[in-house]
Structures are given as C-alpha cells and as structure tokens.
Design an enzyme around this catalytic site. Structure first.
Site, PDB file in Angstrom:
ATOM      1  N   LYS A 165      12.899 -14.878   9.107  1.00 14.35           N
ATOM      2  CA  LYS A 165      12.480 -14.594  10.510  1.00 14.35           C
ATOM      3  C   LYS A 165      11.261 -13.705  10.741  1.00 14.35           C
ATOM      4  O   LYS A 165      11.243 -12.634  10.399  1.00 14.35           O
ATOM      5  CB  LYS A 165      13.486 -13.895  11.568  1.00 14.35           C
ATOM      6  CG  LYS A 165      13.306 -13.830  12.905  1.00 14.35           C
ATOM      7  CD  LYS A 165      13.735 -12.359  13.646  1.00 14.35           C
ATOM      8  CE  LYS A 165      12.593 -11.317  13.577  1.00 14.35           C
ATOM      9  NZ  LYS A 165      11.567 -11.564  14.178  1.00 14.35           N
TER      10      LYS A 165
ATOM     11  N   GLU B 181      11.839  -3.011   1.884  1.00 12.73           N
ATOM     12  CA  GLU B 181      10.474  -2.567   1.754  1.00 12.73           C
ATOM     13  C   GLU B 181      10.137  -1.872   3.052  1.00 12.73           C
ATOM     14  O   GLU B 181       9.839  -2.566   4.051  1.00 12.73           O
ATOM     15  CB  GLU B 181       9.335  -3.738   1.566  1.00 12.73           C
ATOM     16  CG  GLU B 181       9.756  -4.560   0.273  1.00 12.73           C
ATOM     17  CD  GLU B 181       9.469  -3.388  -0.990  1.00 12.73           C
ATOM     18  OE1 GLU B 181       8.755  -2.244  -0.864  1.00 12.73           O
ATOM     19  OE2 GLU B 181       9.517  -3.965  -2.118  1.00 12.73           O
TER      20      GLU B 181
ATOM     21  N   CYS C   3       1.618  -0.608   5.038  1.00 15.32           N
ATOM     22  CA  CYS C   3       2.513   0.522   4.799  1.00 15.32           C
ATOM     23  C   CYS C   3       2.016   1.334   3.412  1.00 15.32           C
ATOM     24  O   CYS C   3       2.511   2.454   3.438  1.00 15.32           O
ATOM     25  CB  CYS C   3       3.920  -0.071   4.185  1.00 15.32           C
ATOM     26  SG  CYS C   3       3.498  -1.660   3.135  1.00 15.32           S
TER      27      CYS C   3
ATOM     28  N   GLU D 208       3.988   8.232   9.464  1.00 17.25           N
ATOM     29  CA  GLU D 208       3.260   7.081   9.117  1.00 17.25           C
ATOM     30  C   GLU D 208       2.421   6.805  10.754  1.00 17.25           C
ATOM     31  O   GLU D 208       2.689   6.848  11.759  1.00 17.25           O
ATOM     32  CB  GLU D 208       3.958   5.868   9.040  1.00 17.25           C
ATOM     33  CG  GLU D 208       3.324   4.652   8.663  1.00 17.25           C
ATOM     34  CD  GLU D 208       4.301   3.524   8.232  1.00 17.25           C
ATOM     35  OE1 GLU D 208       5.514   3.590   9.040  1.00 17.25           O
ATOM     36  OE2 GLU D 208       4.183   2.945   7.186  1.00 17.25           O
TER      37      GLU D 208
END
Ligand code: NAP
Length: 466
Positions: free
Chosen positions: A159, A234, A268, A368
């Site tokens: 997906k 991840e 990332c 982040e």
C-alpha cells in the site's frame, strides 16, 4: 448505490490534480490477500535462477522506462527530475541486488553429537508479506521491500502513500510485464489506517514491512502482535552531522548540502542538526551560506531546479513552526526562511534555510524537520558533540567529518546510529544494510542482511541413520 471512493493525486508544485486512484474496499483488500496467499506455494517452488531471471527482467523494464517513471515521480512527489531519475536507478538496484541474492540463500549442516544423526538447516520464505510505504521515495522504498521478499520466495502486497501511489502502480505493472505473476506482487490503495488494519488483522499475512513515521510503526507492531507477525520497521530519524576541528571544511559543506537539501530535506537520513567545532563555526557557516543561497528552488520538472516544494501543508506548517521556535529561542537566520505557498491551491515551498547559534532547547534540535532547514550549533570537545548527537530517541543516520583517524575512530565507536557516514553525506546503497537503532526501527534493508527478515530458519534432525 455505494459511491466509489477515490484519491486525487496532486502535483505538490502546482496543486493540480494529476490523476485519481480508486480506494480499495476492505473486501477488495481481503480478496487480494487471499490471491497472494494462494499464489505462495507456486512462487516459492520456482527455482532460484528462474526467480533471478524474472527479477532482472523487471529491473530491465524499469530502466527502459526510466524517464517516464521519473516524470510521474516528480509530478506526484515534487522532487527535482534529476533526483527522480536517480531514484529510478536506486530503486532498480535493489531488484538487481536481490536477483543475485536469491541464488545465495544457503542453508548449512551442523556436525551432530552422534553417528546416528544428521542435522540440516534450510531457509524458507516467511509467507505472504504486506508493505506500507511513504511518499518521499515512492519507488525505492517499495523495491527495497518487494525485491528481497520475492527473492526469498514470499508473495507481496503493497500500500503506497496516498500522496504518491502512481509510481508504485506503474512499478507493479512493470513487474507483471516482466512475467512475475499478478497474484505474486500486488498493490492496493487507501488510507493508511484502514488498509493497515486489514493487513494486520489478516492471519494470511505473515510479515509487515513498513517505512514511515515512528508513531505509525509502533501502532503496526502492536496490531501485529495478536497474529505474531514478523515486523520490519524503517522509521524516523534525527541525523546529526559532527564537523571536527580538523575537518576539510569545503568537503563538509558540500556533503552537508547533498545530505540536507536532497528531496527538499524530506528524507529520513538527511542531516537534521549540524554540530560544528567552535573554532571553525564562522568559516563553515559563511561557506555554507554562499552555496545554499545558490540553490535553485522551483517546480521539479524544470531542469535546473535543485529544491522542490514540500509535500503538503502539514509538513510546511511543521517546518515553519520549527524555524520560528528556533528564532524565538535566540537563533540567527544565516540565509533563507522565506517561503512561497498557496493554501488554496495547496502548494508549499520553503527556501533553503540555515540557522546559527541554535539553542539545544529548540524543537528543531529535538525532532525531525523533514524540510530544507539546517540548524547549526557549536561544540567545544568531541564528548560534548557526541552527547548532543546521541541525546535523541532516534538512531537512524549520523555523519561526521574529520581527517584524523583517531578522532574518526572515536566518533564512530561512540555514535548510537545504524548508518554512519565518515566524510560521506550519501551512504545509501542496495548492497549495504540500511536501518536504525532505538526508535528508528527494527531490522535492516539492503545488503545480505536485507533478505534475512523474509526468511524462516528450518531445522531438520535426522536420526536412526545407522
Ligand atoms: P506516515 O504518516 O507514517 O505515512 C507513511 C505510510 O504509512 C503511508 O503509506 C501512510 O498512508 C501509512 N499510514 C499512515 N497512518 C497509518 C496507520 N495508522 N496504519 C498503517 N499505515 C498508516 O509517515 P509520513 O510522515 O508520511 O512519512 C515520513 C516519515 O517516514 C518520516 O518520519 C521519515 O523519517 C520516515 N521515513 C523513514 C525511512 C527509513 O528508511 N527509515 C525512509 C523514508 C521515510 P497514507 O498516507 O496513505 O495514509
């Protein structure tokens, strides 16, 4: 009559709808899972050299359609076309790598403690695998999962993120064109929470592999517990760059730019915090400013664009609030911090920004960013730099610059991160293990490590031999 739901895929550079994609119902997804499960026995029985041939054919078709695929990727993700072209190669490199690794799924024999016995260890596919992927690398994050899964003999369903389903749909079509059976590799579309729950509830799915944010990853692990699925995660990062006193400053500046401003800072592993030795802070930030100011911001389809739009308003607002918070806490804007955006048309650009004298209390030093902003802070000694670098729940990527091997060895030994670049801002490669420590995830993708999570170990003890 039930109205068919659809996802309008928009170009983040203009806000225009590129294409609409049907949302799959719960029944559609369950039917796809059943098909994938039914295809498992036949696919896992195909010999390794034939699997390798099919995977190589898939990669070849991707390469033959490189420019079309890159254009679709830029249209739906906003990234510069040069980066999309690079991502197509990068995505295909995982397929090439695992087309080879499928031939090396060795078992072993273990000397038994009796003449009467023989012990044989073999590797088997875990079963059907479900993947959920993010919008920032719509091609590579999918192939990094699909290639080892198929190579291991698993069937696969993915997906993609609602923002970027088109690249994935195209890649799955290419897999079928290559001769990989339709039920062996499939794509379904819909909101993450809905599709995710169908995946995790299914007893037929034996593994969930996810790339995305840490909170969603944690939820998927919890939801996978009842059926005891294998999980690979991840997740988010908060990468530091440490620039030591003796570093090659020009190299560190260039690599910082390569790491930070790729995909408008929405990767990332991109640098999120720059820690520079106090003795070189001014020289480093002046050189960085000169180069960052030259970066061309624009529509990713324009050949000279180096920084595209950020993906959506939510991302844009997070970036702006982190800049404002840092400035409120005393940071100086070295360059950038201007924007152009249109809330109605839904496009959002943030110009590459460098902040100096950033307080450690600022949110940008703790979370982040996922945007083209780099905060700089200084340090006096290596232990202080390492303490700042490691003081995060994340442990995905970290970078350092030094030409002194003792300094480099010390920093490497003490960084708590899964991926480390020494004088290197671009460490990702299909042949190397990618993944994080702490809340950045579980497992590794790429390299020889990347196929292990798709395999079960089967132990056979044969007795009564003599
Ligand atoms: P996100 O919200 O976690 O979305 C990623 C994917 O998860 C999308 O397909 C999304 O679907 C789906 N999703 C959302 N909620 C879900 C739920 N409750 N259950 C199941 N699936 C769900 O992440 P993002 O903010 O878009 O993506 C950026 C994040 O990915 C960053 O944190 C970044 O660090 C991380 N990332 C990590 C790596 C790595 O290799 N470690 C690589 C790239 C990105 P919809 O969007 O369609 O709802």
């Amino acid at each position: 009559m039930i109205k068919t739901r659809q996802i309008d895929v928009k170009n983040p550079a203009t806000g225009e709808v590129i294409e609409s994609v049907k949302v799959d119902s719960k029944e559609d997804i369950e039917s796809a899972i059943l098909k994938g499960h039914s295809a498992l026995k036949a696919w896992s029985s195909i010999h390794a050299h034939e699997k390798a041939r099919l995977l190589k054919k898939w990669s070849e078709i991707i390469h033959n359609n490189k420019s079309d695929l890159a254009r679709i990727m830029t249209l739906e993700s906003g990234k510069p076309i040069s980066e999309s072209l690079g991502e197509v190669d990068y995505a295909a490199s995982y397929i090439d790598w695992y087309a080879e690794e499928t031939k090396r799924l060795y078992g072993r024999t273990i000397p038994a403690n009796s003449e009467n016995k023989k012990i044989v260890i073999s590797k088997k596919p875990v079963g059907m695998v479900a993947a959920i992927t993010p919008w920032n690398f719509p091609a590579a994050m999918m192939t990094r999962k699909a290639a080892p899964a198929l190579a291991a003999g698993c069937t696969f369903i993915v997906k993609p993120a609602e923002e970027t389903p088109l690249t994935t749909i195209k890649l799955i079509d290419f897999a079928h064109e290559a001769g990989i059976p339709e039920d062996v590799v499939q794509c379904v579309n819909g909101p993450g929470k809905e599709v995710g729950e169908v995946f995790t509830d299914s007893k037929l799915i034996r593994k969930i592999t996810f790339t995305g944010s840490t909170p969603v990853g944690k939820q998927l692990i919890k939801n996978s517990a009842d059926t005891m699925k294998h999980v690979s995660m991840e997740l988010g990062g908060h990468a530091p760059i440490i620039v030591a006193e003796d570093a090659d400053i020009d190299l560190a500046v260039d690599q910082t730019i390569a790491s930070k401003f790729r995909n408008a800072g929405q990767t990332c592993i991109c640098a999120n915090r720059l820690l520079v030795h106090e003795s070189i802070l001014e020289e480093f930030s002046n050189k960085l400013k000169t180069k960052v100011e030259q970066l061309k911001v624009g529509n990713g389809l324009d050949d000279d664009t180096q920084v595209g739009p950020v993906i959506n308003e939510k991302g844009f607002n997070k970036i702006i609030s982190q800049i404002n918070d840092a400035v409120d806490k005393g940071a100086e804007v070295v360059c950038g911090s201007n924007t152009h955006s249109d809330t109605e048309k839904e496009y959002f650009f943030v110009h590459p920004t460098v902040l100096k004298y950033v307080s450690r209390e600022s949110s940008i030093m703790q979370e982040e960013t996922f945007g083209p902003v780099i905060p700089i802070t200084s340090f006096q000694d290596l232990d202080e730099a390492l303490e700042i670098a490691n003081s995060t729940p994340f442990g995905l990527a970290a970078y350092f610059f030094t030409n002194d091997y003792r300094t480099g060895n010390y920093i490497h030994d003490n960084l708590e991160f899964g991926i480390i670049g020494w004088n290197d801002g671009a460490p990702s490669a299909a042949h190397a293990p990618f993944g994080g420590m702490k809340e950045s995830g579980l497992g590794r993708e790429g390299g020889v490590e990347g196929i292990e999570p798709y395999l079960e170990t089967k132990y056979l003890s044969i007795g009564n031999l003599s």
